[in-house]
Scaffold this motif. Structure first.
Motif, PDB file in Angstrom:
ATOM      1  N   LEU A  22      16.668  19.732  54.645  1.00  0.00           N
ATOM      2  CA  LEU A  22      18.121  19.583  54.717  1.00  0.00           C
ATOM      3  C   LEU A  22      18.654  20.311  55.943  1.00  0.00           C
ATOM      4  CD1 LEU A  22      18.969  20.151  50.954  1.00  0.00           C
ATOM      5  CD2 LEU A  22      18.961  17.990  52.197  1.00  0.00           C
ATOM      6  N   ALA A  77      23.407   3.364  48.319  1.00  0.00           N
ATOM      7  CA  ALA A  77      23.470   4.079  47.036  1.00  0.00           C
ATOM      8  C   ALA A  77      24.378   5.302  47.150  1.00  0.00           C
ATOM      9  CB  ALA A  77      22.065   4.487  46.594  1.00  0.00           C
ATOM     10  N   TYR A 123      27.383   5.362  44.623  1.00  0.00           N
ATOM     11  CA  TYR A 123      27.333   6.296  43.495  1.00  0.00           C
ATOM     12  C   TYR A 123      27.961   7.654  43.770  1.00  0.00           C
ATOM     13  CZ  TYR A 123      24.238   2.823  41.512  1.00  0.00           C
ATOM     14  OH  TYR A 123      23.734   1.656  41.035  1.00  0.00           O
ATOM     15  N   ILE A 124      28.194   7.975  45.032  1.00  0.00           N
ATOM     16  CA  ILE A 124      28.816   9.267  45.327  1.00  0.00           C
ATOM     17  C   ILE A 124      30.192   9.070  45.936  1.00  0.00           C
ATOM     18  CG2 ILE A 124      28.650  11.403  46.646  1.00  0.00           C
ATOM     19  CD1 ILE A 124      25.639  11.152  46.481  1.00  0.00           C
ATOM     20  N   THR A 165      14.319  14.554  55.069  1.00  0.00           N
ATOM     21  CA  THR A 165      14.093  14.960  53.687  1.00  0.00           C
ATOM     22  C   THR A 165      13.332  13.911  52.876  1.00  0.00           C
ATOM     23  OG1 THR A 165      16.121  16.203  53.803  1.00  0.00           O
ATOM     24  CG2 THR A 165      15.267  15.773  51.618  1.00  0.00           C
ATOM     25  N   ALA A 166      13.762  12.654  53.013  1.00  0.00           N
ATOM     26  CA  ALA A 166      13.179  11.602  52.178  1.00  0.00           C
ATOM     27  C   ALA A 166      11.668  11.487  52.384  1.00  0.00           C
ATOM     28  CB  ALA A 166      13.853  10.272  52.489  1.00  0.00           C
ATOM     29  N   PHE A 183      19.835  22.346  42.823  1.00  0.00           N
ATOM     30  CA  PHE A 183      20.789  23.265  43.433  1.00  0.00           C
ATOM     31  C   PHE A 183      21.441  24.171  42.394  1.00  0.00           C
ATOM     32  CE2 PHE A 183      20.371  19.527  46.016  1.00  0.00           C
ATOM     33  CZ  PHE A 183      20.147  20.066  47.262  1.00  0.00           C
ATOM     34  N   ASN A 197      14.703   4.747  43.315  1.00  0.00           N
ATOM     35  CA  ASN A 197      14.791   4.744  44.779  1.00  0.00           C
ATOM     36  C   ASN A 197      13.423   4.587  45.422  1.00  0.00           C
ATOM     37  OD1 ASN A 197      17.553   4.994  44.912  1.00  0.00           O
ATOM     38  ND2 ASN A 197      17.480   7.218  44.822  1.00  0.00           N
ATOM     39  N   ARG A 212       9.904  13.120  39.169  1.00  0.00           N
ATOM     40  CA  ARG A 212       8.826  12.583  39.996  1.00  0.00           C
ATOM     41  C   ARG A 212       7.580  13.447  39.842  1.00  0.00           C
ATOM     42  NH1 ARG A 212      11.275  12.732  45.677  1.00  0.00           N
ATOM     43  NH2 ARG A 212      12.807  14.068  44.679  1.00  0.00           N
ATOM     44  N   PHE A 252      17.116   7.682  38.632  1.00  0.00           N
ATOM     45  CA  PHE A 252      17.539   7.405  40.014  1.00  0.00           C
ATOM     46  C   PHE A 252      16.459   7.683  41.069  1.00  0.00           C
ATOM     47  CE2 PHE A 252      20.474   8.415  43.684  1.00  0.00           C
ATOM     48  CZ  PHE A 252      20.863   7.106  43.889  1.00  0.00           C
ATOM     49  N   PRO A 253      15.844   8.886  41.084  1.00  0.00           N
ATOM     50  CA  PRO A 253      14.829   9.150  42.126  1.00  0.00           C
ATOM     51  C   PRO A 253      13.634   8.202  42.015  1.00  0.00           C
ATOM     52  CG  PRO A 253      15.470  11.187  41.034  1.00  0.00           C
ATOM     53  CD  PRO A 253      16.053  10.065  40.225  1.00  0.00           C
ATOM     54  N   ILE A 303      10.122  15.847  48.341  1.00  0.00           N
ATOM     55  CA  ILE A 303      10.296  17.157  47.731  1.00  0.00           C
ATOM     56  C   ILE A 303      11.396  17.055  46.697  1.00  0.00           C
ATOM     57  CG2 ILE A 303      11.493  19.315  48.314  1.00  0.00           C
ATOM     58  CD1 ILE A 303       9.428  19.978  50.092  1.00  0.00           C
ATOM     59  N   GLN A 333      23.177  16.322  49.812  1.00  0.00           N
ATOM     60  CA  GLN A 333      21.843  16.912  49.850  1.00  0.00           C
ATOM     61  C   GLN A 333      21.004  16.398  48.692  1.00  0.00           C
ATOM     62  OE1 GLN A 333      22.700  21.133  49.911  1.00  0.00           O
ATOM     63  NE2 GLN A 333      22.923  21.140  52.127  1.00  0.00           N
ATOM     64  N   ALA A 334      21.608  16.371  47.495  1.00  0.00           N
ATOM     65  CA  ALA A 334      20.875  15.881  46.325  1.00  0.00           C
ATOM     66  C   ALA A 334      20.470  14.427  46.537  1.00  0.00           C
ATOM     67  CB  ALA A 334      21.725  16.017  45.074  1.00  0.00           C
ATOM     68  N   ALA A 335      21.363  13.648  47.146  1.00  0.00           N
ATOM     69  CA  ALA A 335      21.048  12.238  47.380  1.00  0.00           C
ATOM     70  C   ALA A 335      19.863  12.102  48.327  1.00  0.00           C
ATOM     71  CB  ALA A 335      22.265  11.515  47.946  1.00  0.00           C
ATOM     72  N   LYS A 336      19.813  12.990  49.332  1.00  0.00           N
ATOM     73  CA  LYS A 336      18.674  12.962  50.260  1.00  0.00           C
ATOM     74  C   LYS A 336      17.388  13.295  49.522  1.00  0.00           C
ATOM     75  CE  LYS A 336      20.721  14.305  54.656  1.00  0.00           C
ATOM     76  NZ  LYS A 336      20.813  15.450  55.565  1.00  0.00           N
ATOM     77  N   ILE A 337      17.462  14.330  48.682  1.00  0.00           N
ATOM     78  CA  ILE A 337      16.294  14.732  47.891  1.00  0.00           C
ATOM     79  C   ILE A 337      15.845  13.574  47.000  1.00  0.00           C
ATOM     80  CG2 ILE A 337      15.544  16.273  46.036  1.00  0.00           C
ATOM     81  CD1 ILE A 337      15.846  17.851  48.523  1.00  0.00           C
ATOM     82  N   ASP A 338      16.832  12.873  46.408  1.00  0.00           N
ATOM     83  CA  ASP A 338      16.502  11.765  45.514  1.00  0.00           C
ATOM     84  C   ASP A 338      16.139  10.502  46.288  1.00  0.00           C
ATOM     85  OD1 ASP A 338      17.001  13.375  43.374  1.00  0.00           O
ATOM     86  OD2 ASP A 338      19.066  12.707  43.101  1.00  0.00           O
ATOM     87  N   GLN A 339      16.148  10.579  47.607  1.00  0.00           N
ATOM     88  CA  GLN A 339      15.772   9.466  48.477  1.00  0.00           C
ATOM     89  C   GLN A 339      16.670   8.257  48.291  1.00  0.00           C
ATOM     90  OE1 GLN A 339      11.563   8.913  47.909  1.00  0.00           O
ATOM     91  NE2 GLN A 339      11.104  10.977  48.533  1.00  0.00           N
ATOM     92  N   ALA A 340      17.962   8.530  48.110  1.00  0.00           N
ATOM     93  CA  ALA A 340      18.916   7.439  47.928  1.00  0.00           C
ATOM     94  C   ALA A 340      19.179   6.748  49.256  1.00  0.00           C
ATOM     95  CB  ALA A 340      20.216   7.993  47.360  1.00  0.00           C
ATOM     96  N   TYR A 344      25.457  12.014  39.162  1.00  0.00           N
ATOM     97  CA  TYR A 344      26.164  10.818  39.599  1.00  0.00           C
ATOM     98  C   TYR A 344      27.065  10.400  38.443  1.00  0.00           C
ATOM     99  CZ  TYR A 344      22.472  11.259  43.008  1.00  0.00           C
ATOM    100  OH  TYR A 344      21.630  11.763  43.961  1.00  0.00           O
TER     101      TYR A 344
END
Lengths: 290, 361
Positions: free
Chosen positions: B58, A195, A199-200, B78-79, B87, B108, B156, B104-105, B83, A184-191, B93
């Motif tokens: 999500l 990646a 990284y995970i 999500t991307a 959590f 990306n 961001r 990282f964000p 947003i 979920q965090a990776a999705k939020i971070d747009q990985a 990472y």
């Protein structure tokens, strides 16, 4: 506090000592014993020192077998590890199909070595085997008993078929231990997908992958039954790996001295590679604990 | 930054929800005003995180739409929604350094390296981790990891909203205060829409302009901390906000008076005839003990001195109630009655507050 001195307690470890002696020490010492003696028959042995070791170290036959062995282990690792990871990444995470895939994946692991060998020996036969016959019908000139390349391909494909599941199952276990929050965090971070893997997933799988690589390396380095049943080490000596060569030498030619020296050095190689893996793995654990 | 609209939104984790009970999040219509700081308050399992995950994409809702500035994003991944979400438990990472984690964000999104460098340093200063920037995130303490997660959420500048899902659970109390203050100042500085999920009322009341109280998958009240305190719209809000929570008494209401057992209580306002289960709600702060025999008969069971004030535990007509007395007050040994301040009484029918006649709802 006063401790009572009672040396009789040593007797308590006697059963273990006896077990270890018969299972490991005595057989190993027998081999050591053979490796430093020679005989002209009549069960009369005489001391030759390190002559057999010297001879073996300069034996082209042993070096050839070692290179073949390293090449084989290298190839199957290069195929099975990435393929296992790929399979694990694409397996369903939960539900009926997850269990189904797990059972399916474990099936090859449950088949005894010589049966696997027999399956592929027949499967690949040009006259009655589905694979061999099919390829021949398709116009492919395939014959594992005569063509060196075909023999290698058959042995490698057989090993990949037999053991990729092990890597996949271990990698799958590593993947399952990753909490959802990471994805979920990776999705939020747009990985990107890459990646996420880099990284995970890969860091979380690193531990089990090391074990998978160690197991697969050791197993393939000591492989005997499967290629012996399929190719018998041929054509010529093309698929004669270390174990096959060793058995030929010890039982086929009854050259006990050279075979003993050979097997001791073989053992040493296995031990030192194990040690390297162990060191790398404990170092990784340490880094984890910082 | 954007206004976020929830239109007819509801979610069930079951594939075929039958009754309303099957919904983790019951039907909801709400606008999150651009640039406001909201706290989403409620007990564990009331649907707070579900709502948050739906906003960030999500989770896809079973029904309804989500709009960012009137653009439908219900099906957007999500991307695309841009947003930031933090959590409850830290996600870092492991193999990256703290610096790379924070960057990282931005990387990306292909941001300019010089900008990334500057921004990462700024965030590091904010979370107090400048010294650790060069080290690997693996092996840091849980609260350091959570600070990194927070930092990654804030790095961001152009996000549509910042969502926090109980982010300070693992942080120690002193740092908690500091980080909350940082978040508030960040909000003042950039004016992001922020939604902060928590089950801690102090956290909610200090952080937010508006508090959204959820109960059993439903939003029961949205209001300023003061509104929640004085006019709880639902008995759950009364009970959940305040320490101790609001007292409730079964009563019959007719006009300006309520009958509790055989005692009449002045309500200070007129009420229309009510149906269902009628209760009076009164905060412990607005009750006083009396020795002259007026009010509701009460028995003092225990007095707790909590420093700033005293909490008096009472038994009133067979029910446990609490009363807050100022620190200096002596609790009279013969106090056998309790009086309620009429203007502080709220009337509830089937758990929902009933406005008095003439009150602007």
């Amino acid at each position: 506090m006063n401790k009572t001195v009672n040396q009789k307690a040593w007797f308590l470890i006697l059963p273990v000592l006896i077990l270890v002696a018969f299972s490991a020490v005595i057989p190993l010492m027998t081999v050591v014993n053979y490796s430093v003696q020679d005989t002209f028959g009549n069960n009369k042995f005489f001391w030759v020192g390190l002559e057999w070791f010297d001879e073996m170290l300069h034996s082209e036959r042993m070096w050839d077998a070692l290179w073949r062995q390293l090449l084989f282990s290298g190839i199957i690792l290069a195929i099975e590890v990435p393929l296992g990871i790929f399979v694990a990444l694409n397996m369903p995470k939960k539900g009926f199909w997850a269990s189904f895939c797990l059972v399916l994946m474990s099936l090859p692991l449950l088949i005894p070595w010589n049966v696997v060998g027999t399956i592929w020996q027949i499967f690949g036969r040009v006259d009655i085997g589905l694979l061999g016959y099919g390829l021949a019908k398709l116009g492919v000139d395939y014959n594992y008993t005569q063509n060196i390349f075909d023999a290698w391909v058959t042995v490698i494909v057989m090993d990949v078929w037999h053991w990729t599941s092990l890597v996949a199952l271990l990698a799958y276990a590593g993947l399952q231990s990753i909490p959802d929050a990471y994805y979920q965090a990776a999705k939020i971070d747009q990985a990107s997908r890459w990646a996420v893997f880099r990284y995970i997933e890969l860091p979380k799988m690193a531990g089990v992958l090391m074990i998978a690589i160690l197991l697969r390396f050791m197993d393939s380095f000591m492989i005997y039954t499967e290629p012996f049943v399929v190719t018998g080490g041929g054509p010529g000596n093309a698929t004669t790996f270390l174990s096959i060569d060793l058995v030929k030498m010890a039982i086929g030619q009854f050259d006990l001295g050279p075979a003993a020296a050979f097997s001791l050095m073989y053992n040493l190689v296995v031990l030192s590679i194990c040690w390297v893996f162990y060191t790398v793995m404990t170092q990784m654990d340490k880094r984890e604990g910082v | 930054m954007a206004k976020i609209t929830l239109d007819n939104l509801a979610h069930s984790y079951l594939p075929n929800p039958k009754s309303e009970d099957d919904f983790a999040l019951k039907e909801l219509n709400h606008d999150w005003v651009d640039g406001e700081a909201y706290a989403l308050l409620g007990a564990s399992g009331c649907g707070k995180s579900t709502l948050l995950n739906i906003i960030s994409g999500l989770l896809h809702p079973s029904q309804g739409r989500i709009l960012f500035d009137d653009k439908d994003v219900t099906q957007a991944p999500t991307a695309e929604r841009n947003i930031a979400q933090v959590f409850q438990f830290p996600v870092v990472y492991d193999t990256m350094t703290v610096r790379d984690n924070l960057a990282f964000p931005l990387r990306n999104r292909g941001a300019d390296p010089r900008y990334i460098e500057a921004r990462v340093n700024q965030i590091a200063a904010m979370i107090g981790m400048e010294a650790e920037l060069g080290r690997k995130a693996r092996g840091l303490t849980a609260d350091a990891k959570q600070k990194i997660s927070l930092g990654r959420g804030m790095v961001r500048e152009d996000v549509n909203a910042l969502l926090f899902d109980e982010p300070l659970t693992v942080i120690d109390p002193h740092m908690k205060w500091e980080l909350r203050t940082q978040l508030k100042s960040l909000h003042h500085e950039f004016g992001h829409t922020m939604i902060y999920v928590t089950h801690d009322q102090t956290e909610a009341l200090t952080f937010a302009d508006k508090v959204v109280v959820m109960h059993d998958g439903r939003v029961v009240q949205i209001g300023t901390p003061q509104e929640l305190f004085q006019r709880p719209a639902h008995t759950f809000v009364g009970y959940f906000i305040g320490s101790p929570g609001m007292n409730l008494l079964e009563a019959e209401v007719s006009g300006r008076t309520a009958r509790v057992g055989n005692v009449s209580v002045d309500l200070g306002a007129d009420y229309a005839p009510l149906k269902g289960r009628v209760q009076l709600g009164i905060r412990p702060e607005f009750m006083t003990l009396s020795t002259d025999g007026t009010g509701l008969p009460a028995r003092v069971r225990r007095v707790e001195d909590v420093g700033r004030h005293k909490i008096v535990r009472l038994e009133v007509m067979g029910r446990d109630m609490a009363l807050i007395a100022p620190e200096g007050d002596e609790i009279a040994a013969d106090a056998a009655h309790v009086q309620l301040r009429p203007e502080a009484i709220n009337v509830y029918a089937d758990d929902w507050r009933v406005p008095a006649k003439g009150e602007v709802a």
